[in-house]
Design an enzyme around this catalytic site. Structure first.
Site, mmCIF file in Angstrom:
data_model
loop_
_atom_site.group_PDB
_atom_site.id
_atom_site.type_symbol
_atom_site.label_atom_id
_atom_site.label_comp_id
_atom_site.label_asym_id
_atom_site.label_seq_id
_atom_site.Cartn_x
_atom_site.Cartn_y
_atom_site.Cartn_z
ATOM 1 N N CYS A 2 0.877 -1.243 -0.024
ATOM 2 C CA CYS A 2 -0.383 -0.241 -0.194
ATOM 3 C C CYS A 2 0.563 1.200 0.134
ATOM 4 O O CYS A 2 1.227 1.512 1.242
ATOM 5 C CB CYS A 2 -0.505 -0.277 1.107
ATOM 6 N N GLU A 106 -3.551 0.658 -5.728
ATOM 7 C CA GLU A 106 -2.380 -0.809 -5.982
ATOM 8 C C GLU A 106 -2.630 -0.236 -8.118
ATOM 9 O O GLU A 106 -3.091 -0.305 -8.349
ATOM 10 C CB GLU A 106 -2.886 -1.249 -5.885
#
Length: 305
Positions: A2, A106
């Site tokens: 992340c 992402e």
């Protein structure tokens, strides 16, 4: 992992979410709402102090208290290493915290495409994190920083990445923040089982300077043609359909075109005499192989240089 997130929440919304007032928010003025939160930016973090829950604005990228300030600043911490890596051993005991985000970004590698992941049922996601406090010995400057914990991705998001942030439920929040037993706290860190949405967004989010709401909006991706469809009319066939490779359209003349279309027949085996392979002989030149049924006469010729 992340490495990018979105948190455009107003300060009042965050205070109402966690039940604290302005007096219980340390360094509130350092917080700037953003649709493109990158490592190095300051975000509100929920911690437990002697006075109860408290918000502290911290910098993303952990700086251990014992470092000289120039060492690695990890933005993520794998849940499997929290009790083994030196920079996490202290924070996992006394520096557990929660970061609030509306979603995170992402990328798929091939083709590289940004995706936005958010809760399908809640506006805010609560991410498990660790923080530490570093003091500059020369200037006395105090820096509070954090790192977001990651866990193996759940089955629904495994296509996007093999890791995901440790998303906490409301029931897990208190255990993560206040459990005296470290292993009890770590037990809350597991792949999220709730409903998440993941969809493609603009790759503009990859640039730090870009910060606007459109970065979180879903976009349509034009499907890329399968390479097979460029060459073949139907899957499973070998009929050429490319204007470049089709024999009928190649700029060839005379018998060469006929030769390309003719059936290729297997060659007859030719026994080579031992003396031809003798080390005393010079190397053999090119073997010319020509089909008898083609416009050119069949001939197998070994030429000694």
């Amino acid at each position: 992992m992340c490495g990018r997130a979105a948190n455009s929440l107003a300060p009042e919304t965050i205070m109402g979410l966690v039940g604290v007032n302005e007096a219980q928010w340390v360094d509130k003025d350092k917080y700037q709402p953003s649709y493109n939160v990158t490592p190095g930016k300051f975000q509100p973090v929920l911690v437990v102090s002697s006075d109860g829950h408290q918000l502290v604005t911290m910098k993303w990228g952990l700086v251990p208290s014992w470092s000289d300030g120039s060492s690695e600043k990890p933005v993520n911490a794998r849940c499997e290493t929290l009790t083994s890596k030196p920079m996490f051993k202290k924070p996992v005991k006394s520096g557990r915290c929660i970061v609030f985000v509306e979603g995170y970004y992402e990328w798929t590698p091939v083709p590289k495409q940004a995706h936005y992941v958010k809760s399908a049922t809640h506006k805010v996601m609560m991410l498990a994190a660790l923080y530490d406090t570093w003091v500059n010995k020369q200037t006395g400057e105090v820096l509070r920083s954090y790192t977001i914990i990651t866990v193996p991705s759940n089955l629904k998001l495994s296509w996007l990445h093999d890791r995901m942030p440790a998303i906490l439920t409301e029931d897990q929040m208190e255990t993560w923040l206040e459990a005296k037993d470290v292993q009890e706290a770590i037990a809350t860190l597991r792949p999220f089982e709730g409903e998440l949405e993941a969809y493609p967004v603009s790759n503009d989010v990859g640039k730090v300077a870009n910060d606007a709401e459109y970065l979180t909006h879903k976009i349509e991706i034009k499907p890329t043609k399968d390479l097979r469809s460029f060459f073949f009319k139907k899957e499973g066939t070998t009929q050429l359909d490319s204007p470049i490779l089709s024999p009928s359209k190649l700029p060839l003349k005379g018998d060469i075109r006929k030769f390309m279309k003719s059936e290729i027949k297997p060659l007859e085996a030719v026994e080579l005499k031992p003396d031809l392979l003798s080390p005393t002989k010079r190397p053999l030149s090119v073997i010319h192989i020509i089909d008898d049924d083609s416009p050119v006469k069949k001939k197998l010729k070994l030429e000694d240089q």
